[in-house]
Design a protein around this motif. Structure first.
Motif, mmCIF file in Angstrom:
data_model
loop_
_atom_site.group_PDB
_atom_site.id
_atom_site.type_symbol
_atom_site.label_atom_id
_atom_site.label_comp_id
_atom_site.label_asym_id
_atom_site.label_seq_id
_atom_site.Cartn_x
_atom_site.Cartn_y
_atom_site.Cartn_z
ATOM 1 N N TYR A 160 87.004 -86.946 5.735
ATOM 2 C CA TYR A 160 86.194 -87.987 5.791
ATOM 3 C C TYR A 160 85.469 -88.802 4.447
ATOM 4 O O TYR A 160 84.844 -88.012 3.929
ATOM 5 C CB TYR A 160 85.019 -87.827 6.807
ATOM 6 N N VAL A 162 82.337 -90.597 3.411
ATOM 7 C CA VAL A 162 81.178 -91.321 3.890
ATOM 8 C C VAL A 162 80.220 -92.157 2.857
ATOM 9 O O VAL A 162 80.507 -91.706 1.572
ATOM 10 C CB VAL A 162 80.230 -90.111 4.328
ATOM 11 N N GLU A 167 75.016 -91.737 7.217
ATOM 12 C CA GLU A 167 76.326 -91.382 7.769
ATOM 13 C C GLU A 167 76.696 -89.972 7.386
ATOM 14 O O GLU A 167 77.213 -89.183 8.239
ATOM 15 C CB GLU A 167 77.336 -92.260 7.063
ATOM 16 N N LEU A 168 76.330 -89.442 6.363
ATOM 17 C CA LEU A 168 76.461 -88.016 6.065
ATOM 18 C C LEU A 168 75.886 -87.135 6.933
ATOM 19 O O LEU A 168 76.443 -86.303 7.326
ATOM 20 C CB LEU A 168 75.998 -87.912 4.411
ATOM 21 N N LYS A 171 77.842 -86.996 10.279
ATOM 22 C CA LYS A 171 78.891 -86.277 10.144
ATOM 23 C C LYS A 171 78.630 -84.703 10.357
ATOM 24 O O LYS A 171 79.226 -84.110 10.771
ATOM 25 C CB LYS A 171 79.658 -86.781 9.007
#
Length: 297
Positions: A160, A162, A167-168, A171
């Motif tokens: 992925y 990011v 967002e990190l 995730k």
């Protein structure tokens, strides 16, 4: 004594590409007059007692001189090794290749070029409060955007990109209970990489893969491919990486570093070969069989 071998693939995976790989190897072996029987891993049951280590199968066949193991069932591969059969690739090489964290650790110990990587601390279960300080340290160390990569996965599906700290964290919350890592994003290789297929001490075929709308270049994910002539340095790194994980052959994926130097992305001890043939007209199976025949002399 005439050589004979087995080729083992996973009988529970969907689609025909896994059997297809086994059949390419079988045909290459036949061209060398080496019989090679194809087995599904679920047709060979490992049986253990206090007195013996054996396989249970329907045909009660004698053990082969060698096995080409195109699966990741390391328990079966290890069972065969315990019974005295030479397995290509060996169970330990498959184990390291299958776990990307172990792969990067093996490469780092051999001083081979890899993206800067932080191994995420192990979390045993879901629905626990994640320590976001880990994410903050990853951002400080690696910057954004960054790659988050699961330790286990194929065809680029568990990788992925990011772009933000939020967002990190989202995730990481989704990956609770799974081993993964934070990794430097090599933006100079966005949407492109190279696959070098190593057999023994030689790169026997290579292609460049390109994606127009994805940071990953996997052909399975929609990337295109073209034949590629690696530099001596790229060849050297691919061969060294294969040896670092203890493999006899492997597909080695290299990224294009900003300074022109290659960076190792991943290794696959069971890399399929049809795409390589379609791209380069080089049949890697012939090289694998030649290598094994030479080793078994």
């Amino acid at each position: 004594m005439r050589l004979n071998g087995w080729i083992i693939y996973n009988g529970h995976l969907p689609g025909n590409k896994f059997l297809d790989f086994a059949e390419w190897l079988q045909k290459a072996a036949a061209r060398k007059d080496v019989p090679a029987k194809i087995w599904k891993n679920n047709e060979l049951l490992s049986f253990l007692t206090a007195d013996e280590v054996i396989l249970i199968d329907d045909d009660e066949q004698l053990l082969p001189n060698f096995v080409i193991f195109t699966d990741k069932d390391i328990y079966l591969a290890n069972q065969l090794e315990q019974m005295g059969v030479r397995v290509y690739n060996c169970s330990d090489a498959i184990r390291i290749s299958d776990d990307k964290i172990l792969t990067y650790q093996a490469l780092s110990i051999h001083n081979l070029p890899i993206p800067k990587t932080i191994i995420a601390p192990k979390i045993f279960m879901n629905n626990v409060e994640v320590d976001h300080a880990t994410c903050d340290k990853a951002v400080t160390t690696l910057g954004l955007p960054m790659i988050v990569k699961e330790a286990f996965g194929s065809f680029g599906e568990q990788v992925y990109l990011v772009h933000t700290a939020q967002e990190l964290k989202e995730k990481v919350a989704m990956l609770q209970g799974k081993p993964f890592m934070f990794q430097e994003f090599i933006d100079s290789s966005y949407g492109k990489d190279m696959r070098l297929h190593v057999v023994g001490d030689e790169v026997v075929a290579a292609m460049m893969r390109t994606a127009s709308d994805d940071f990953r270049a996997n052909v399975t994910a929609g990337g295109t491919m073209e034949s590629y002539q690696p530099t001596p340095k790229e060849n050297e790194i691919a061969i060294a990486a294969t040896k670092a994980i203890g493999a006899d052959f492997a597909g080695v994926d290299l990224l294009f570093g900003a300074d022109g130097h290659p960076i190792i992305c991943e290794l696959n001890s069971n890399a399929h070969i049809r795409n390589m043939y379609d791209c380069t007209k080089i049949n890697v199976a012939d090289y694998i069989i030649d290598y094994i025949v030479d080793k078994e002399k």
